[in-house]
Write a protein that holds these residues in place. Structure first.
Motif, PDB file in Angstrom:
ATOM      1  N   GLY A  27     -15.594  -5.071  51.182  1.00 17.43           N
ATOM      2  CA  GLY A  27     -14.279  -4.495  51.370  1.00 17.43           C
ATOM      3  C   GLY A  27     -13.996  -4.103  50.464  1.00 17.43           C
ATOM      4  O   GLY A  27     -14.543  -4.236  49.451  1.00 17.43           O
ATOM      5  N   ARG A  28     -12.827  -3.951  50.557  1.00 18.93           N
ATOM      6  CA  ARG A  28     -11.901  -3.328  49.175  1.00 18.93           C
ATOM      7  C   ARG A  28     -10.607  -3.789  49.530  1.00 18.93           C
ATOM      8  O   ARG A  28     -10.500  -4.643  50.781  1.00 18.93           O
ATOM      9  CB  ARG A  28     -11.443  -1.371  49.707  1.00 18.93           C
ATOM     10  N   LEU A  47      -9.655  -8.678  52.223  1.00 22.07           N
ATOM     11  CA  LEU A  47     -10.052  -7.433  52.178  1.00 22.07           C
ATOM     12  C   LEU A  47     -10.340  -6.053  53.119  1.00 22.07           C
ATOM     13  O   LEU A  47      -9.131  -7.059  54.506  1.00 22.07           O
ATOM     14  CB  LEU A  47     -11.696  -7.930  52.343  1.00 22.07           C
ATOM     15  N   ASP A  48     -10.330  -5.288  53.652  1.00 19.58           N
ATOM     16  CA  ASP A  48     -10.041  -4.273  54.549  1.00 19.58           C
ATOM     17  C   ASP A  48     -11.355  -4.868  55.435  1.00 19.58           C
ATOM     18  O   ASP A  48     -11.402  -3.971  56.541  1.00 19.58           O
ATOM     19  CB  ASP A  48      -9.856  -2.877  54.325  1.00 19.58           C
ATOM     20  N   ARG A  49     -12.140  -5.867  55.840  1.00 20.28           N
ATOM     21  CA  ARG A  49     -12.865  -5.613  56.574  1.00 20.28           C
ATOM     22  C   ARG A  49     -12.993  -7.529  57.142  1.00 20.28           C
ATOM     23  O   ARG A  49     -12.751  -8.288  56.486  1.00 20.28           O
ATOM     24  CB  ARG A  49     -14.106  -5.640  56.310  1.00 20.28           C
ATOM     25  N   ASP A  53     -17.801  -7.904  60.228  1.00 20.63           N
ATOM     26  CA  ASP A  53     -18.712  -5.874  59.808  1.00 20.63           C
ATOM     27  C   ASP A  53     -19.907  -5.544  59.049  1.00 20.63           C
ATOM     28  O   ASP A  53     -19.744  -6.286  58.287  1.00 20.63           O
ATOM     29  CB  ASP A  53     -17.391  -5.501  58.640  1.00 20.63           C
TER      30      ASP A  53
END
Length: 95
Positions: A27-28, A47-49, A53
């Protein structure tokens, strides 16, 4: 030099034993610099996930596969691994 090397193998075959580094992206995060500067030990960086995921596998900046994180068992218990669920056509890549 043609496809045969002086050692008797193919030019392509001589590279198959060369190790490469694969980066697994889970993730980011995109924090503001001020928030990053305030972080200390035990800070949590979202994170963006989500956990379920898929992760992405890269060689350099090229996406080569996607997969799911797993925990190894037996002698390697506790070590992370990736079960591949989608593999790129290395000539064309993934979308």
């Amino acid at each position: 030099m043609d496809d045969e090397t002086e050692m008797g193998g193919t030019a392509t075959g001589m590279f198959t034993a060369v190790p490469i580094e694969i980066i697994v992206a889970v993730g980011r995060a995109r924090p503001l610099i001020r928030d990053l500067l305030r972080m200390g030990e035990n800070a949590v960086l979202p994170l963006d996930r989500r956990v379920e995921d898929p992760v992405e596998l890269y060689v350099g900046d090229r996406l080569i596969a996607r997969g799911e994180l797993e925990e190894m068992e037996g002698e390697q218990a506790g070590q992370l691994a990736v079960r591949l669920t989608e593999v790129a056509d290395l000539a064309g890549g993934l979308d």
